[in-house]
Scaffold this motif. Structure first.
Motif, mmCIF file in Angstrom:
data_model
loop_
_atom_site.group_PDB
_atom_site.id
_atom_site.type_symbol
_atom_site.label_atom_id
_atom_site.label_comp_id
_atom_site.label_asym_id
_atom_site.label_seq_id
_atom_site.Cartn_x
_atom_site.Cartn_y
_atom_site.Cartn_z
ATOM 1 N N ILE A 147 0.861 -1.188 0.000
ATOM 2 C CA ILE A 147 0.000 0.000 0.000
ATOM 3 C C ILE A 147 0.892 1.231 0.000
ATOM 4 O O ILE A 147 1.931 1.270 0.651
ATOM 5 C CB ILE A 147 -0.968 0.010 1.208
ATOM 6 N N THR A 148 0.485 2.206 -0.792
ATOM 7 C CA THR A 148 1.170 3.496 -0.835
ATOM 8 C C THR A 148 0.199 4.535 -0.328
ATOM 9 O O THR A 148 -0.929 4.631 -0.825
ATOM 10 C CB THR A 148 1.581 3.862 -2.289
ATOM 11 N N ILE A 149 0.616 5.290 0.674
ATOM 12 C CA ILE A 149 -0.219 6.365 1.199
ATOM 13 C C ILE A 149 0.464 7.682 0.871
ATOM 14 O O ILE A 149 1.618 7.906 1.258
ATOM 15 C CB ILE A 149 -0.436 6.227 2.718
ATOM 16 N N SER A 150 -0.231 8.535 0.133
ATOM 17 C CA SER A 150 0.337 9.825 -0.266
ATOM 18 C C SER A 150 0.411 10.757 0.931
ATOM 19 O O SER A 150 -0.585 10.986 1.610
ATOM 20 C CB SER A 150 -0.532 10.479 -1.349
ATOM 21 N N VAL A 151 1.571 11.301 1.153
ATOM 22 C CA VAL A 151 1.778 12.288 2.216
ATOM 23 C C VAL A 151 2.158 13.587 1.519
ATOM 24 O O VAL A 151 3.206 13.679 0.899
ATOM 25 C CB VAL A 151 2.901 11.861 3.192
ATOM 26 N N ASP A 152 1.277 14.584 1.595
ATOM 27 C CA ASP A 152 1.517 15.841 0.902
ATOM 28 C C ASP A 152 2.093 16.925 1.788
ATOM 29 O O ASP A 152 2.519 17.959 1.295
ATOM 30 C CB ASP A 152 0.228 16.333 0.246
ATOM 31 N N SER A 153 2.088 16.688 3.079
ATOM 32 C CA SER A 153 2.639 17.665 4.006
ATOM 33 C C SER A 153 2.786 17.001 5.367
ATOM 34 O O SER A 153 2.090 16.039 5.664
ATOM 35 C CB SER A 153 1.710 18.881 4.129
ATOM 36 N N VAL A 154 3.693 17.526 6.174
ATOM 37 C CA VAL A 154 3.831 16.996 7.528
ATOM 38 C C VAL A 154 3.232 17.932 8.557
ATOM 39 O O VAL A 154 3.315 17.693 9.751
ATOM 40 C CB VAL A 154 5.308 16.689 7.882
ATOM 41 N N ASP A 155 2.586 19.002 8.069
ATOM 42 C CA ASP A 155 1.924 19.903 9.017
ATOM 43 C C ASP A 155 0.489 20.164 8.561
ATOM 44 O O ASP A 155 0.117 19.913 7.420
ATOM 45 C CB ASP A 155 2.700 21.216 9.203
ATOM 46 N N ASN A 156 -0.327 20.640 9.479
ATOM 47 C CA ASN A 156 -1.751 20.832 9.193
ATOM 48 C C ASN A 156 -2.000 21.892 8.134
ATOM 49 O O ASN A 156 -2.919 21.747 7.328
ATOM 50 C CB ASN A 156 -2.493 21.171 10.478
ATOM 51 N N GLU A 157 -1.190 22.940 8.097
ATOM 52 C CA GLU A 157 -1.376 23.999 7.094
ATOM 53 C C GLU A 157 -1.215 23.430 5.686
ATOM 54 O O GLU A 157 -1.962 23.759 4.776
ATOM 55 C CB GLU A 157 -0.400 25.155 7.327
ATOM 56 N N GLY A 158 -0.218 22.580 5.525
ATOM 57 C CA GLY A 158 0.002 21.952 4.222
ATOM 58 C C GLY A 158 -1.151 21.065 3.815
ATOM 59 O O GLY A 158 -1.559 21.037 2.662
ATOM 60 N N TYR A 159 -1.696 20.320 4.776
ATOM 61 C CA TYR A 159 -2.832 19.469 4.453
ATOM 62 C C TYR A 159 -4.050 20.286 4.062
ATOM 63 O O TYR A 159 -4.793 19.893 3.166
ATOM 64 C CB TYR A 159 -3.143 18.485 5.589
ATOM 65 N N GLU A 160 -4.269 21.393 4.703
ATOM 66 C CA GLU A 160 -5.395 22.252 4.319
ATOM 67 C C GLU A 160 -5.217 22.778 2.902
ATOM 68 O O GLU A 160 -6.176 22.948 2.169
ATOM 69 C CB GLU A 160 -5.542 23.404 5.308
ATOM 70 N N LEU A 161 -3.973 23.018 2.520
ATOM 71 C CA LEU A 161 -3.676 23.533 1.180
ATOM 72 C C LEU A 161 -3.778 22.437 0.118
ATOM 73 O O LEU A 161 -4.400 22.622 -0.918
ATOM 74 C CB LEU A 161 -2.272 24.158 1.168
ATOM 75 N N TYR A 162 -3.162 21.275 0.379
ATOM 76 C CA TYR A 162 -3.068 20.224 -0.633
ATOM 77 C C TYR A 162 -4.166 19.181 -0.587
ATOM 78 O O TYR A 162 -4.341 18.413 -1.531
ATOM 79 C CB TYR A 162 -1.699 19.554 -0.556
ATOM 80 N N ARG A 163 -4.913 19.097 0.505
ATOM 81 C CA ARG A 163 -6.039 18.167 0.595
ATOM 82 C C ARG A 163 -7.278 18.925 1.044
ATOM 83 O O ARG A 163 -7.833 18.666 2.099
ATOM 84 C CB ARG A 163 -5.740 17.047 1.602
ATOM 85 N N PRO A 164 -7.744 19.843 0.202
ATOM 86 C CA PRO A 164 -8.904 20.634 0.615
ATOM 87 C C PRO A 164 -10.191 19.811 0.635
ATOM 88 O O PRO A 164 -10.369 18.894 -0.157
ATOM 89 C CB PRO A 164 -8.979 21.722 -0.459
#
Length: 193
Positions: A147-164
Motif C-alpha cells: 500500500i502506498t499512502i500519499s503524504v503531501d505535508s507533515v503539518d496541518n497547514e500543508g494538508y489544508e492547502l493540498y487536501r482541501p
C-alpha cells in the motif's frame, strides 16, 4: 565523436554503448517488448473524495465521471489469462480506490491468479472519521501485498492547502470529505503498520 564513444565503452565494463546522432530515432531491442504487461495499473475509480489542486482529474473530458472498474471485467481478465506473466497489479491513477464499493472483491479476484496487489491512496478513508467506510476499507487493504499512502505535508497547514475539503462546484468528487490533518494521516499509518 569516436573519442567520447570509446571512453563511454571503457567505463561500462565492455557493454556496447550507443550514442544517438542528431536526427536518429532510438528503438528498443525486440527482447524488451513483452507480450503481457509485467505490472498492471488499474484505475479502480476516477472518483475521489478530495479536490487537490495539483490533481489532473479536473482537466479533460472525464472530470465529471464517477465510474468504477467493473468486477465482471476483472473476472473476464482472469478468465482470458490477462494477468499471466504479470507479477503485480496496483489499483491507482486519478481516483481514490478506497471509494470503490466492491474493492475487497476486486482485490480478491486479481489475487486469485497469484499476482501480488497494491494500491495508492490518500489515506483519509481508512481513518475512523470515515465511519463504516473505514471499517470496510481496512478489511479490503488486509488483502493487499503493498500500500502506498500519499503524504503531501507533515503539518496541518500543508494538508489544508493540498487536501482541501471537497467543493460541490467540481464534478467527480464523491464520498466523505472532511478536514484531515497530517497527524490523523500518521494515525492511519500507525493503525495499518
Amino acid at each position: 565523436t569516436p573519442a567520447s564513444r570509446d571512453s563511454l565503452n571503457e567505463g561500462s565494463k565492455g557493454v556496447d554503448v550507443k550514442i544517438w546522432k542528431e536526427g536518429e530515432t532510438p528503438t528498443l531491442p525486440k527482447s524488451y517488448n513483452v507480450a503481457i504487461p509485467e505490472i498492471y495499473q488499474i484505475e479502480a475509480t476516477c472518483a475521489c473524495n478530495y479536490e487537490c489542486p495539483m490533481c489532473f482529474r479536473f482537466y479533460g473530458p472525464r472530470q465529471h465521471e464517477n465510474s468504477y472498474f467493473s468486477v465482471d471485467l476483472a473476472r473476464k481478465m482472469v478468465e482470458r489469462g490477462d494477468f499471466a506473466g504479470s507479477y503485480f497489479v496496483e489499483f491507482q491513477l486519478s481516483g481514490e480506490p478506497l471509494l470503490h464499493p466492491k474493492l475487497g472483491e476486486l482485490i480478491g479476484i486479481v489475487k486469485s491468479t497469484g499476482v501480488k496487489t497494491g494500491l495508492s491512496t490518500n489515506g483519509s478513508l481508512l481513518h475512523p472519521k470515515a465511519g463504516k467506510l473505514a471499517e470496510r476499507n481496512m478489511e479490503a487493504i488486509g488483502l493487499l501485498d503493498a500500500i502506498t499512502i500519499s503524504v503531501d505535508s507533515v503539518d496541518n497547514e500543508g494538508y489544508e492547502l493540498y487536501r482541501p475539503v471537497k467543493n460541490t462546484s467540481k464534478g467527480g468528487t464523491k464520498g466523505p470529505s472532511f478536514s484531515f490533518s497530517a497527524g490523523e494521516l500518521f494515525e492511519v499509518i500507525d493503525a495499518i503498520a
